[in-house]
Scaffold this active site. Structure first.
Site, PDB file in Angstrom:
ATOM      1  N   GLY A  13       6.155   5.257  -3.144  1.00  0.00           N
ATOM      2  CA  GLY A  13       5.199   5.726  -4.143  1.00  0.00           C
ATOM      3  C   GLY A  13       4.323   4.653  -4.757  1.00  0.00           C
ATOM      4  O   GLY A  13       3.801   4.841  -5.858  1.00  0.00           O
ATOM      5  N   HIS A 110      -4.724   6.899   4.672  1.00  0.00           N
ATOM      6  CA  HIS A 110      -4.197   6.599   6.005  1.00  0.00           C
ATOM      7  C   HIS A 110      -4.385   5.109   6.285  1.00  0.00           C
ATOM      8  O   HIS A 110      -5.469   4.565   6.017  1.00  0.00           O
ATOM      9  CB  HIS A 110      -4.928   7.441   7.060  1.00  0.00           C
ATOM     10  N   GLU A 175      -5.109  -0.593   0.010  1.00  0.00           N
ATOM     11  CA  GLU A 175      -4.905   0.822  -0.355  1.00  0.00           C
ATOM     12  C   GLU A 175      -4.872   0.978  -1.866  1.00  0.00           C
ATOM     13  O   GLU A 175      -5.428   1.924  -2.428  1.00  0.00           O
ATOM     14  CB  GLU A 175      -3.580   1.345   0.225  1.00  0.00           C
TER      15      GLU A 175
HETATM   16  C1  GAR Z   1       1.040   3.939   2.739  1.00  0.00           C
HETATM   17  O1  GAR Z   1       0.852   2.683   3.307  1.00  0.00           O
HETATM   18  C2  GAR Z   1       0.184   4.981   3.414  1.00  0.00           C
HETATM   19  O2  GAR Z   1      -0.989   4.460   3.942  1.00  0.00           O
HETATM   20  C3  GAR Z   1       1.093   5.454   4.488  1.00  0.00           C
HETATM   21  O3  GAR Z   1       2.368   5.467   3.922  1.00  0.00           O
HETATM   22  C4  GAR Z   1       2.466   4.413   2.988  1.00  0.00           C
HETATM   23  C5  GAR Z   1       3.132   4.931   1.729  1.00  0.00           C
HETATM   24  O4  GAR Z   1       3.415   3.885   0.843  1.00  0.00           O
HETATM   25  N1  GAR Z   1       0.701   6.764   4.923  1.00  0.00           N
HETATM   26  C6  GAR Z   1       0.721   7.173   6.187  1.00  0.00           C
HETATM   27  O5  GAR Z   1       1.122   6.483   7.094  1.00  0.00           O
HETATM   28  C7  GAR Z   1       0.230   8.592   6.404  1.00  0.00           C
HETATM   29  N2  GAR Z   1       0.152   8.894   7.808  1.00  0.00           N
HETATM   30  P1  GAR Z   1       3.697   4.178  -0.680  1.00  0.00           P
HETATM   31  O6  GAR Z   1       4.764   5.277  -0.731  1.00  0.00           O
HETATM   32  O7  GAR Z   1       4.228   2.883  -1.213  1.00  0.00           O
HETATM   33  O8  GAR Z   1       2.420   4.597  -1.314  1.00  0.00           O
END
Ligand code: GAR
Length: 197
Positions: A13, A110, A175
């Site tokens: 998260g 993504h 991100e």
């Molecule tokens: C993020 O890096 C996001 O880009 C990726 O999951 C991670 C979640 O991290 N999403 C995908 O790969 C979607 N296909 P977080 O839970 O620390 O935000």
């Protein structure tokens, strides 16, 4: 009118935290729910610590019955009456029916410069291809996997000696800059693509 925003997560998260922290002051949106398909996902405790209501719909008891899983998901979501739904590391593929029910108001982040590298293992694939640049994309969610309108992208360099973990960490920092900036614009009605980094 403030835009009620629900955030769907499966893991730590870290993007969700950035979105929630940004939704204060003159931001047009406010967080109303953090919903996870994974009981005990690290992001749930972080959301609670930030004072955001949380809910869990474990996908496992539903097996391959996606419709039943999504009905349970929608019951929790609809109760929160979100105007905007942000997928933030939500690692379940949603059906066309679910997506259609939230068309034009569901976003995803993504970890690649779409349209390159839809799906999984994006960092390893960028390294394998010898790309000089990599990054992340926020896009509208449509029935085409990782295929909706691009709302923003952030670029990072691929550096000599990078492995997938090092590159993933650099992309994730991007991100954390990109998603709050895009949500802020989107919730104000601005869908023009934002390019940073
Ligand atoms: C993020 O890096 C996001 O880009 C990726 O999951 C991670 C979640 O991290 N999403 C995908 O790969 C979607 N296909 P977080 O839970 O620390 O935000």
């Amino acid at each position: 009118m403030v835009k009620r925003t629900a955030i769907l997560i499966s893991g730590s998260g870290s993007n969700m935290v950035r979105l929630v922290r940004d939704m204060t002051g003159d931001h047009p949106a406010r967080p109303v729910l953090v919903l996870s398909n994974v009981p005990g996902a690290g992001g749930l405790a972080k959301a609670e610590a930030l004072g955001v209501p949380t809910a869990v719909v474990d996908h496992r008891p539903f097996g391959t019955d996606r419709a039943a899983f999504e009905a349970a998901l929608r019951a929790k979501l609809d109760a929160a009456r979100p105007d905007i739904i942000c997928l933030a590391g939500f690692m379940r593929i949603l059906t066309a029916e679910f997506i259609a029910a939230h068309a034009g108001r569901m976003l995803n982040i993504h970890p690649s410069l779409l349209p390159k590298y839809r799906g999984l293992n994006t960092h390893a694939r960028a390294l394998e291809a010898g790309d000089a640049q990599h990054g992340c994309t926020v896009h509208e969610v449509t029935a085409e996997l990782d295929g909706g309108k691009i709302l923003g992208q952030a670029r990072v360099p691929v550096l000599p000696g990078d492995d997938a973990a090092a590159l993933a960490a650099r992309v994730q920092a991007a991100e954390h800059r990109l998603y709050p900036a895009v949500l802020r614009r989107f919730s104000a009605g601005d869908r023009r693509p934002l390019n940073i980094g």
